[in-house]
Design an enzyme around this catalytic site. Structure first.
Site, mmCIF file in Angstrom:
data_model
loop_
_atom_site.group_PDB
_atom_site.id
_atom_site.type_symbol
_atom_site.label_atom_id
_atom_site.label_comp_id
_atom_site.label_asym_id
_atom_site.label_seq_id
_atom_site.Cartn_x
_atom_site.Cartn_y
_atom_site.Cartn_z
ATOM 1 N N ALA A 102 0.850 -1.195 0.000
ATOM 2 C CA ALA A 102 0.000 0.000 0.000
ATOM 3 C C ALA A 102 0.884 1.243 0.000
ATOM 4 O O ALA A 102 2.116 1.136 0.036
ATOM 5 C CB ALA A 102 -0.904 -0.014 1.229
ATOM 6 N N LYS A 103 0.229 2.372 -0.008
ATOM 7 C CA LYS A 103 0.961 3.655 -0.099
ATOM 8 C C LYS A 103 2.036 3.810 0.978
ATOM 9 O O LYS A 103 3.127 4.289 0.706
ATOM 10 C CB LYS A 103 -0.026 4.825 0.013
ATOM 11 C CG LYS A 103 -0.783 5.071 -1.269
ATOM 12 C CD LYS A 103 -1.048 6.575 -1.464
ATOM 13 C CE LYS A 103 -1.840 6.827 -2.725
ATOM 14 N NZ LYS A 103 -3.304 6.734 -2.506
ATOM 15 N N ARG A 104 1.690 3.357 2.186
ATOM 16 C CA ARG A 104 2.648 3.581 3.277
ATOM 17 C C ARG A 104 3.961 2.834 3.092
ATOM 18 O O ARG A 104 4.947 3.107 3.770
ATOM 19 C CB ARG A 104 1.998 3.242 4.621
ATOM 20 C CG ARG A 104 1.888 1.781 4.924
ATOM 21 C CD ARG A 104 1.018 1.555 6.148
ATOM 22 N NE ARG A 104 -0.077 0.665 5.764
ATOM 23 C CZ ARG A 104 0.038 -0.654 5.724
ATOM 24 N NH1 ARG A 104 1.170 -1.231 6.042
ATOM 25 N NH2 ARG A 104 -0.975 -1.404 5.353
ATOM 26 N N HIS A 105 3.989 1.872 2.172
ATOM 27 C CA HIS A 105 5.236 1.157 1.904
ATOM 28 C C HIS A 105 6.136 1.912 0.943
ATOM 29 O O HIS A 105 7.175 1.418 0.526
ATOM 30 C CB HIS A 105 4.940 -0.228 1.316
ATOM 31 C CG HIS A 105 4.266 -1.146 2.271
ATOM 32 N ND1 HIS A 105 2.965 -1.541 2.129
ATOM 33 C CD2 HIS A 105 4.713 -1.737 3.413
ATOM 34 C CE1 HIS A 105 2.640 -2.350 3.130
ATOM 35 N NE2 HIS A 105 3.673 -2.483 3.918
ATOM 36 N N GLY A 106 5.697 3.113 0.572
ATOM 37 C CA GLY A 106 6.480 3.867 -0.415
ATOM 38 C C GLY A 106 5.810 3.735 -1.756
ATOM 39 O O GLY A 106 4.788 3.067 -1.905
#
Ligand code: GLU
Ligand code: ZN
Length: 322
Positions: free
Chosen positions: A252-256
């Site tokens: 997801a987004k939080r993984h970059g």
């Protein structure tokens, strides 16, 4: 199975396609192309509040960049069209009439909060709470007394244990009514829900094989019940484990930023990404640049090593851009 296999790539234009989508698309493509089948591209844009402008065109660009192609889709005419779900609503409407006449669906006036309050914890990963059956006492004709826009249509799940054979001959089973519960086939605004649309489309388009992420495993059981209700033979289903980040959670987004468009802008060669994906699947022994076409000869579902989620972490990202 007789005749040529028919598969589909079915991106949702709710956001950008990322590395996880690419891995599933690559397998769907290889599986059909290896057997000289027909591959369709369908845009699944029913999730209207989440659909992003331009995301459909972007998805097509991303797929082309990867080196994948299709025989018919929004950009290429084909007898199976239209290839955009919002243009297929007439058929979904017919389906709802048919299910209502057979008392397979009932109007549900519950809100999300009602369901969350009354429901027990979900049995299945990636699933919301099981619908507690609050409105199941209604019949389809009760909808006439209700204000349009105030109710969704729910499918009355069929009892018993349901099984099917997934990729590499693994049998999967589920007691759908107990574990998943009655599910929505049309939303309060009257538009078809994913479960209904995907079954109607796959059948109408002659799809014989569905390759998609593991997160849709529970949906497959719901869809098997819809196939049974319409009296149709279901396609073969092959689920592919998800791609996760370093923390083991779904990418997801939080993984970059792992959007395909970003790698393209950074000048990463698509063959590098395909090579990494092919290596992660066990299709090549060493990570190296390769095209989807070059993988065709060695493709075989029995070789696909994808028994658990694959970690695409900081290290994998560095290997691509470095
Ligand atoms: N549109 C769905 C997705 O992008 C795929 C649905 C399916 O393959 O049935 O996740
Ligand atoms: Zn309800």
């Amino acid at each position: 199975m007789s005749g040529h296999p028919v598969g589909r790539l079915a991106p949702s234009p709710t956001g950008a396609q990322h590395v996880g989508n690419a891995r599933t698309f690559l397998l769907a493509w290889l599986s059909i192309r290896r057997r000289d089948g027909r591959l369709l591209l369908r845009i699944e844009d029913l999730d209207s509040p989440r659909t992003k402008r331009g995301a459909a065109a972007q998805a097509l660009d991303d797929l082309r960049w990867l080196g994948l192609d299709w025989d018919a889709g929004p950009d290429r005419p084909g007898v199976e069209g239209p290839f955009v779900q919002t243009e297929r609503s007439e058929d979904y409407r017919r389906a709802l009439d048919e299910l209502a006449a057979a008392e397979r669906i009932y109007p549900c006036t519950c809100s999300r909060t009602d369901i969350a309050d009354a429901a027990s914890a979900p049995h299945w990963e990636h699933e919301g709470p099981r619908y507690p059956g609050t409105c199941a006492g209604r019949s389809a004709s009760d909808a006439r007394a209700l204000e349009p826009g105030t109710f969704a249509w729910r499918f009355r799940t069929l009892p018993g244990e349901w099984s099917y054979r997934d990729r590499n001959d693994e049998w999967r089973s589920c007691r759908v009514a107990d574990e998943l519960g009655d599910f929505v086939v049309a939303k309060k605004d009257g538009t078809a829900a994913y479960q209904l649309a995907v079954v109607r489309d796959d059948h109408a388009m002659g799809v014989t094989e569905v390759v998609r992420g593991d997160d849709l495993l529970a949906s497959t059981f719901r869809q098997l019940q819809l196939y049974r209700s319409f009296g149709w033979e279901p396609p073969t289903f092959r689920h592919v484990p998800l791609v996760v980040g370093d923390d083991g959670k779904r990418l997801a987004k939080r993984h970059g930023d792992t959007r395909l468009a970003t790698y393209r802008e950074l000048g990463v060669a698509p063959e590098r990404l395909i090579g990494l994906l092919a290596w992660s699947l066990g299709l090549i022994d060493e990570e190296r640049a390769i095209t989807p076409r070059e993988l065709l000869d060695r493709f075989d579902w029995q070789r696909v090593r994808a028994t658990g989620p694959w970690v695409f972490g900081a290290d994998e990202h560095r290997r691509l851009v470095g």
